[in-house]
Design a protein around this motif. Structure first.
Motif, mmCIF file in Angstrom:
data_model
loop_
_atom_site.group_PDB
_atom_site.id
_atom_site.type_symbol
_atom_site.label_atom_id
_atom_site.label_comp_id
_atom_site.label_asym_id
_atom_site.label_seq_id
_atom_site.Cartn_x
_atom_site.Cartn_y
_atom_site.Cartn_z
ATOM 1 N N GLN A 16 0.826 -1.210 0.000
ATOM 2 C CA GLN A 16 0.000 0.000 0.000
ATOM 3 C C GLN A 16 0.858 1.257 0.000
ATOM 4 O O GLN A 16 0.489 2.276 -0.590
ATOM 5 C CB GLN A 16 -0.929 0.005 1.214
ATOM 6 N N ASP A 19 1.758 1.630 -3.585
ATOM 7 C CA ASP A 19 0.588 2.020 -4.373
ATOM 8 C C ASP A 19 0.176 3.459 -4.071
ATOM 9 O O ASP A 19 -0.198 4.210 -4.980
ATOM 10 C CB ASP A 19 -0.571 1.074 -4.066
ATOM 11 N N MET A 24 -0.151 2.869 -8.357
ATOM 12 C CA MET A 24 -0.225 1.569 -9.024
ATOM 13 C C MET A 24 0.683 0.577 -8.294
ATOM 14 O O MET A 24 1.450 0.958 -7.411
ATOM 15 C CB MET A 24 0.248 1.681 -10.479
ATOM 16 N N ALA A 25 0.537 -0.696 -8.670
ATOM 17 C CA ALA A 25 1.458 -1.770 -8.249
ATOM 18 C C ALA A 25 1.153 -2.368 -6.885
ATOM 19 O O ALA A 25 1.983 -3.080 -6.334
ATOM 20 C CB ALA A 25 2.910 -1.311 -8.307
ATOM 21 N N TYR A 26 -0.041 -2.142 -6.322
ATOM 22 C CA TYR A 26 -0.381 -2.813 -5.054
ATOM 23 C C TYR A 26 -0.382 -4.330 -5.241
ATOM 24 O O TYR A 26 0.261 -5.060 -4.490
ATOM 25 C CB TYR A 26 -1.755 -2.359 -4.553
ATOM 26 N N SER A 29 3.131 -5.806 -6.041
ATOM 27 C CA SER A 29 4.021 -5.780 -4.883
ATOM 28 C C SER A 29 3.602 -6.812 -3.846
ATOM 29 O O SER A 29 4.434 -7.580 -3.344
ATOM 30 C CB SER A 29 4.029 -4.379 -4.250
ATOM 31 N N GLU A 52 -7.903 -6.115 -1.837
ATOM 32 C CA GLU A 52 -7.980 -4.963 -2.745
ATOM 33 C C GLU A 52 -9.393 -4.426 -2.907
ATOM 34 O O GLU A 52 -9.568 -3.276 -3.315
ATOM 35 C CB GLU A 52 -7.427 -5.342 -4.122
ATOM 36 N N THR A 56 -9.559 -0.518 -3.575
ATOM 37 C CA THR A 56 -9.971 -0.055 -4.907
ATOM 38 C C THR A 56 -11.320 0.660 -4.860
ATOM 39 O O THR A 56 -11.564 1.577 -5.642
ATOM 40 C CB THR A 56 -10.058 -1.235 -5.899
ATOM 41 N N SER A 59 -10.576 4.101 -3.735
ATOM 42 C CA SER A 59 -9.879 4.798 -4.806
ATOM 43 C C SER A 59 -10.846 5.253 -5.893
ATOM 44 O O SER A 59 -10.753 6.380 -6.399
ATOM 45 C CB SER A 59 -8.808 3.878 -5.409
ATOM 46 N N GLY A 148 -1.964 -9.511 -9.681
ATOM 47 C CA GLY A 148 -1.758 -8.083 -9.868
ATOM 48 C C GLY A 148 -1.318 -7.801 -11.287
ATOM 49 O O GLY A 148 -0.920 -8.708 -12.008
ATOM 50 N N ASN A 173 -8.307 3.025 -12.433
ATOM 51 C CA ASN A 173 -8.495 2.744 -11.017
ATOM 52 C C ASN A 173 -9.956 2.483 -10.681
ATOM 53 O O ASN A 173 -10.262 1.622 -9.854
ATOM 54 C CB ASN A 173 -7.965 3.903 -10.170
#
Length: 251
Positions: A16, A19, A24-26, A29, A52, A56, A59, A148, A173
């Motif tokens: 997190q 991200d 990005m990239a949660y 990772s 997520e 999300t 977001s 991911g 997103n």
């Protein structure tokens, strides 16, 4: 794959943090970290997507409030994204974890390289209106398979082709919430979501890291952060890949 919940909290915190700072990239990772801890691929993807759902959703609401969403782009990515996520989750739940693990590690390694490359590239602006359906379908499928990659695949592709960064990030997103929900529901119906310790750890770590990630967005230069994240993902994925292929690693 039993670990203390603090391991999962750390994974959620780090993911997190990344991200929040990069947008990005949660999933990439968190999946790389969990795979490095020895968690099976199907469990990695199902638990990461379940955790997520919370991040999300928040977001998507935030991007809508700030007017970052293109309705046309959102609409064209939505349905193929939902379908691709369901197909990917179903395929992963039907595969032998030991067989698929090296392929997932290789996929995550490639995504790490994409993140590094993206840090050094800039592209002339233009509105992207073609090939959105296959992009969303493939991006969501690989996201569910690999735990991911929706953001790095879809958002990176659109930005590389010149689409507005603000509308790309906001729309991608927003659609990600529905992609994540689709994958989570499919995983629940096929293998169940009994690994609540992993989900809880990821969620707790993510909640703790969220404000710090937002703070770092203003303080840390974007390019070095992306390079650092890409290197982290590459190293973790390479380590898991080598171990699954029978090689001894020193890192």
């Amino acid at each position: 794959m039993e670990h203390d919940i603090y391991i999962y909290i750390i994974a959620g915190f780090v993911a997190q943090l990344i991200d929040g700072a990069l947008g990005m990239a949660y999933g990439i990772s968190a999946s790389s970290l969990l795979m490095g801890f020895g968690v099976p691929p199907a469990v990695v993807s199902s638990t990461v997507h379940a955790a997520e759902c919370f991040t999300t959703g928040a977001s998507a609401i935030s991007h809508h409030a700030f007017g970052n969403i293109s309705r046309d782009l959102f609409r064209r990515l939505l349905i193929p994204g939902i379908i691709g996520a369901a197909l990917g989750a179903y395929a992963l739940s039907s595969l032998d974890g030991d067989v698929i693990k090296p392929y997932i590690s290789a996929y995550l390694l490639i995504m790490g390289l994409v993140i590094i490359a993206k840090a050094f590239l800039s592209f002339p602006p233009r509105e992207v209106t073609t090939k959105l359906t296959p992009l969303a379908l493939v991006g969501a499928f690989l996201d569910a398979i690999g735990g991911g990659g929706w953001g790095p695949i879809v958002a990176t592709n659109l930005i590389v082709r010149g689409n507005s960064v603000r509308e790309t990030v906001g729309s991608v997103n927003a659609v990600e919430f529905f992609v994540t929900m689709s994958a989570s529901i499919t995983f629940f119906l096929s293998i169940g979501l009994g690994h609540w310790q992993v989900i809880a750890g990821l969620a707790i770590g993510g909640v703790i890291a969220a404000p710090l990630g937002a703070y770092l967005t203003k303080k840390i230069p974007h390019r070095p952060m992306m390079v650092g994240v890409g290197i982290l993902v590459v190293v973790l994925s390479l380590r898991t890949l080598l171990k699954t292929l029978g090689f001894t690693t020193w890192f």
